[in-house]
Design a protein around this motif. Structure first.
Motif, PDB file in Angstrom:
ATOM      1  N   LEU A  72       0.832  -1.200   0.000  1.00 38.97           N
ATOM      2  CA  LEU A  72       0.000   0.000   0.000  1.00 38.97           C
ATOM      3  C   LEU A  72       0.868   1.252   0.000  1.00 38.97           C
ATOM      4  CD1 LEU A  72      -2.803   1.365   0.297  1.00 38.97           C
ATOM      5  CD2 LEU A  72      -2.576   1.063   2.774  1.00 38.97           C
ATOM      6  N   CYS A  73       1.912   1.257   0.818  1.00 36.88           N
ATOM      7  CA  CYS A  73       2.825   2.403   0.848  1.00 36.88           C
ATOM      8  C   CYS A  73       3.478   2.616  -0.511  1.00 36.88           C
ATOM      9  CB  CYS A  73       3.892   2.189   1.917  1.00 36.88           C
ATOM     10  SG  CYS A  73       3.293   2.316   3.604  1.00 36.88           S
ATOM     11  N   GLN A  74       3.852   1.537  -1.167  1.00 34.85           N
ATOM     12  CA  GLN A  74       4.496   1.659  -2.478  1.00 34.85           C
ATOM     13  C   GLN A  74       3.559   2.301  -3.499  1.00 34.85           C
ATOM     14  OE1 GLN A  74       5.701  -2.390  -3.195  1.00 34.85           O
ATOM     15  NE2 GLN A  74       7.192  -2.354  -1.521  1.00 34.85           N
ATOM     16  N   LEU A  75       2.273   1.957  -3.422  1.00 37.72           N
ATOM     17  CA  LEU A  75       1.294   2.563  -4.331  1.00 37.72           C
ATOM     18  C   LEU A  75       1.237   4.076  -4.133  1.00 37.72           C
ATOM     19  CD1 LEU A  75      -1.654   0.003  -4.010  1.00 37.72           C
ATOM     20  CD2 LEU A  75      -0.195   0.345  -6.020  1.00 37.72           C
ATOM     21  N   ILE A  76       1.240   4.499  -2.876  1.00 37.63           N
ATOM     22  CA  ILE A  76       1.144   5.932  -2.584  1.00 37.63           C
ATOM     23  C   ILE A  76       2.415   6.656  -3.005  1.00 37.63           C
ATOM     24  CG2 ILE A  76       0.776   7.646  -0.768  1.00 37.63           C
ATOM     25  CD1 ILE A  76      -0.712   5.433   0.796  1.00 37.63           C
TER      26      ILE A  76
ATOM     27  N   TRP B  57      -6.460  17.888   2.729  1.00 37.85           N
ATOM     28  CA  TRP B  57      -5.481  16.849   2.434  1.00 37.85           C
ATOM     29  C   TRP B  57      -5.388  16.542   0.941  1.00 37.85           C
ATOM     30  CZ3 TRP B  57      -3.230  16.252   6.969  1.00 37.85           C
ATOM     31  CH2 TRP B  57      -4.002  16.369   8.129  1.00 37.85           C
ATOM     32  N   ASN B  58      -4.173  16.180   0.511  1.00 40.92           N
ATOM     33  CA  ASN B  58      -3.987  15.619  -0.833  1.00 40.92           C
ATOM     34  C   ASN B  58      -4.185  14.106  -0.833  1.00 40.92           C
ATOM     35  OD1 ASN B  58      -1.615  17.987  -0.656  1.00 40.92           O
ATOM     36  ND2 ASN B  58      -2.843  18.011  -2.548  1.00 40.92           N
ATOM     37  N   VAL B  59      -3.845  13.482   0.293  1.00 36.83           N
ATOM     38  CA  VAL B  59      -3.927  12.022   0.420  1.00 36.83           C
ATOM     39  C   VAL B  59      -4.464  11.669   1.794  1.00 36.83           C
ATOM     40  CG1 VAL B  59      -2.589   9.869   0.588  1.00 36.83           C
ATOM     41  CG2 VAL B  59      -2.026  11.547  -1.181  1.00 36.83           C
ATOM     42  N   ILE B  60      -5.425  10.757   1.832  1.00 30.57           N
ATOM     43  CA  ILE B  60      -5.851  10.124   3.080  1.00 30.57           C
ATOM     44  C   ILE B  60      -5.668   8.628   2.899  1.00 30.57           C
ATOM     45  CG2 ILE B  60      -7.776   9.639   4.639  1.00 30.57           C
ATOM     46  CD1 ILE B  60      -8.937  12.362   3.952  1.00 30.57           C
ATOM     47  N   VAL B  61      -4.996   8.007   3.847  1.00 29.43           N
ATOM     48  CA  VAL B  61      -4.756   6.562   3.784  1.00 29.43           C
ATOM     49  C   VAL B  61      -5.183   5.940   5.104  1.00 29.43           C
ATOM     50  CG1 VAL B  61      -2.340   6.916   4.498  1.00 29.43           C
ATOM     51  CG2 VAL B  61      -3.033   4.741   3.460  1.00 29.43           C
ATOM     52  N   SER B  62      -5.745   4.744   5.023  1.00 32.90           N
ATOM     53  CA  SER B  62      -6.129   4.049   6.251  1.00 32.90           C
ATOM     54  C   SER B  62      -6.102   2.538   6.043  1.00 32.90           C
ATOM     55  CB  SER B  62      -7.527   4.479   6.711  1.00 32.90           C
ATOM     56  OG  SER B  62      -7.815   3.900   7.975  1.00 32.90           O
ATOM     57  N   ASN B  63      -5.572   1.868   7.044  1.00 31.14           N
ATOM     58  CA  ASN B  63      -5.668   0.413   7.159  1.00 31.14           C
ATOM     59  C   ASN B  63      -6.442   0.153   8.454  1.00 31.14           C
ATOM     60  OD1 ASN B  63      -5.337  -2.364   7.160  1.00 31.14           O
ATOM     61  ND2 ASN B  63      -3.236  -2.275   7.950  1.00 31.14           N
TER      62      ASN B  63
END
Length: 217
Positions: A40-44, A116-122
């Motif tokens: 997931l981090c690599q995608l971002i 925000w430009n990006v919101i990420v959540s697991n």
């Protein structure tokens, strides 16, 4: 050896876990970082950053990785657990990552406007009814609050986060989720209903639908 014989995860015994080429301190108060989350981090990182929010940061592995791997990013990370935030802050200090950590509840967040430009959540995404299929070391040692959602509301966290993202992402901003594959279509439908575009499902290295990316129109 005695701790390992009791099925305690080796990462807790050693006090560390490898993630994206770095070592993170972990303890029973945080979820052990998984290889899927590194994907997931690599995608971002490939897509680029800006002002980034990580909701439910745990050990801080996502937020710290993005802060270190995306130039000129400004990363904020939220968690409801003080134990997790203490571990995450320690990891950020050790790895010299500039991350702002805040005690925030993902189920009680007030909307921001184009922040925000990006919101990420697991977020937690495992139903209690699935526990019988899980490994003993996960059930006995990893934190319930980071794993489980109610059987009757499996999209609890996703629903709150996508509503927050609806107002809080800037135009063209992106929302990234790690998901339970069995709810992929339901999450996609809800994002589409809320007006998100370019909604896509992405498989992990094991061939399971594990990530969803959506863009704010």
């Amino acid at each position: 050896m005695q701790r390992l014989e009791k099925a305690e995860p080796v990462q807790y015994v050693l006090g560390m876990a490898d993630f994206c080429g770095r070592q993170f301190h972990v303890a029973p108060g945080v979820l052990i970082p998984r290889p899927e989350t590194a994907e997931l981090c690599q995608l971002i990182v490939q897509d680029g950053g800006g002002d980034i929010l990580d909701i439910g940061t745990g050990s801080g592995c996502i937020a710290i990785t993005l802060a270190l791997d995306i130039a000129d990013s400004k990363v904020t990370a939220w968690d409801i657990s003080d134990d997790a935030l203490a571990i995450a802050k320690g990891n950020a200090d050790k790895l010299d990552a500039n991350v702002v950590f805040e005690h925030r509840d993902a189920l009680a967040i007030e909307p921001d406007v184009e922040r925000w430009n990006v919101i990420v959540s697991n977020p937690p995404y495992i139903c209690r009814k699935e526990a019988d299929e899980m490994e003993e070391n996960v059930l006995r040692y990893e934190p319930d609050t980071a794993l489980f959602v109610p059987d009757d509301d499996p999209l609890l966290f996703y629903r709150h986060i996508m509503h927050y993202a609806q107002s809080s992402l800037r135009q063209g901003g992106r929302l990234y989720f790690e998901i339970n594959p069995i709810y992929a279509d339901s999450i996609v439908d809800k994002l589409t209903d809320l007006g998100f575009v370019e909604v896509s499902k992405i498989d992990d290295q094991y061939g399971k639908t594990r990530f969803i990316i959506a863009c704010k129109k």
